[in-house]
Design a protein around this motif. Sequence first.
Motif, mmCIF file in Angstrom:
data_model
loop_
_atom_site.group_PDB
_atom_site.id
_atom_site.type_symbol
_atom_site.label_atom_id
_atom_site.label_comp_id
_atom_site.label_asym_id
_atom_site.label_seq_id
_atom_site.Cartn_x
_atom_site.Cartn_y
_atom_site.Cartn_z
ATOM 1 N N ILE A 278 0.839 -1.201 0.000
ATOM 2 C CA ILE A 278 0.000 0.000 0.000
ATOM 3 C C ILE A 278 0.872 1.248 0.000
ATOM 4 O O ILE A 278 0.573 2.230 -0.696
ATOM 5 N N TYR A 279 1.969 1.220 0.752
ATOM 6 C CA TYR A 279 2.898 2.356 0.762
ATOM 7 C C TYR A 279 3.384 2.658 -0.652
ATOM 8 O O TYR A 279 3.422 3.826 -1.083
ATOM 9 N N ARG A 280 3.747 1.633 -1.400
ATOM 10 C CA ARG A 280 4.260 1.851 -2.764
ATOM 11 C C ARG A 280 3.190 2.429 -3.684
ATOM 12 O O ARG A 280 3.483 3.257 -4.558
ATOM 13 N N ARG A 281 1.933 2.020 -3.484
ATOM 14 C CA ARG A 281 0.856 2.600 -4.291
ATOM 15 C C ARG A 281 0.677 4.084 -3.975
ATOM 16 O O ARG A 281 0.469 4.905 -4.875
ATOM 17 N N VAL A 282 0.740 4.416 -2.697
ATOM 18 C CA VAL A 282 0.621 5.815 -2.295
ATOM 19 C C VAL A 282 1.783 6.627 -2.851
ATOM 20 O O VAL A 282 1.600 7.741 -3.372
ATOM 21 N N GLU A 283 2.974 6.074 -2.771
ATOM 22 C CA GLU A 283 4.166 6.752 -3.275
ATOM 23 C C GLU A 283 4.042 7.047 -4.766
ATOM 24 O O GLU A 283 4.377 8.147 -5.227
ATOM 25 N N GLU A 284 3.535 6.078 -5.507
ATOM 26 C CA GLU A 284 3.364 6.284 -6.952
ATOM 27 C C GLU A 284 2.300 7.344 -7.225
ATOM 28 O O GLU A 284 2.485 8.228 -8.073
ATOM 29 N N LYS A 285 1.200 7.291 -6.494
ATOM 30 C CA LYS A 285 0.107 8.241 -6.716
ATOM 31 C C LYS A 285 0.524 9.672 -6.394
ATOM 32 O O LYS A 285 0.104 10.628 -7.062
ATOM 33 N N ALA A 286 1.381 9.824 -5.377
ATOM 34 C CA ALA A 286 1.772 11.159 -4.921
ATOM 35 C C ALA A 286 3.110 11.613 -5.477
ATOM 36 O O ALA A 286 3.661 12.618 -5.010
ATOM 37 N N ARG A 287 3.643 10.926 -6.482
ATOM 38 C CA ARG A 287 5.011 11.178 -6.946
ATOM 39 C C ARG A 287 5.265 12.643 -7.267
ATOM 40 O O ARG A 287 6.288 13.217 -6.858
#
Length: 419
Positions: A278-287
């Motif tokens: 989930i952290y990686r998905r958030v990181e990608e979305k907020a890049r």
Amino acid sequence: MAYMDGITCICDNGRTLEDHRPIVGDDVISGIYRKAAALQGKRVLHVNSTYQSGGVAEMILSLVPLMNDVGVRTQWNILNGEGDFFTITKNFHNALQGQTISFSDDEKGLYLRTNECFSGQMKIDHDLVVIHDPQPLPLIRFYEKTQPWVWRCHVDLSNPDTELWEFLKDFILDYDRMVISHEEYHRKGMSMEQWICRPAIDPLSEKNRDLTDAEIAGLLEKYGVPIDKPLITQISRFDKWKDPEGVIDVFARVREHVDCRLVLCGSMAPDDPEGWAIYRRVEEKAREFIDAGDVILITAEDHLLVNALQRVSCVILQKSLREGFGLTVTEGLWKGRPVIASRIGGIPLQIEDGETGFLLDPTDTDGFAWRIRQVLENPELGERLGRAGKEHVRQNFLITRLLSDYLDMLNTELGVLNT
């Protein structure tokens, strides 16, 4: 402070009941001593699945020393499980909160075998046993029960997956009492008492004690959090039920109107294997925001940092989709900060909309953005909400009230009610 000695968590934070007297007053402290009078020397065991990362562990960490301080000999044991076990029980957690998930016989078998194996490592000769959440729930089957057993469920049970509930219910019915956080979590067909006990925070813990300006500045510098812009913060695990991706959507709308910064801070619990995905998905979305320095993601296990972030934030969010209670809301209110949160689970018990904070439907992205802008553009509104919220927590959601509730339960279950 807590450390593991085998399966037992040794916790001695150095705080006593008397340390809380200046915060809660003489009447509260005297009432606790009266309730504890008939329980001197009684032995209580708490069992859960982790001694760190999460509100359950934090509550037990503060509760156990206080129970010992008032004369109730209290022990805390941690269930030993491995990766596959925690993957299964994380799915249990999701299913209890409404997600439809299928469980194979092999998975159910591993769940039971892990508990059976753990039971061989732990002697139970206490006067009362408190089992927290689904992970150690079947332990009761592997002992000759000679004392009351209590199942304390900290998650939202308002709409559990039917198949999983029927599976777990078979174990729950062996217990003498089921403890839940909200009236809405009552389940039909249960023969034992379903007792409501609200969670609480420790105002003297590292996460909630007063900090000096120098301490705050040092922590923010250490973790690279500038405060040259208004700060919006959500403190929560990287868990889909906390909706961190939805928080990014809210921030994007706010950022169109107000130059501000967002911090998402949440440690990775050892019994939550989904967190990094989930952290990686958030990181990608907020890049784009991350690259610009306007979104900061933090995964450190640092209670002082959480404390500092909450104290300097102009707005604290809790945009959960499901929430058993929401102690991060309690923490934010205790810091005197305006909290904007979802109208779900136990959060409305803490926030009276427009009085101690703001409540919204968890899917109302525009509504969240509007309320954040309203607070950022009207600081006096945030100050008013913060003052009211802190007093509400003082009256209802501090660890002394939780201790008092546990003493009530012990007096009832052990048949030693004071007259």
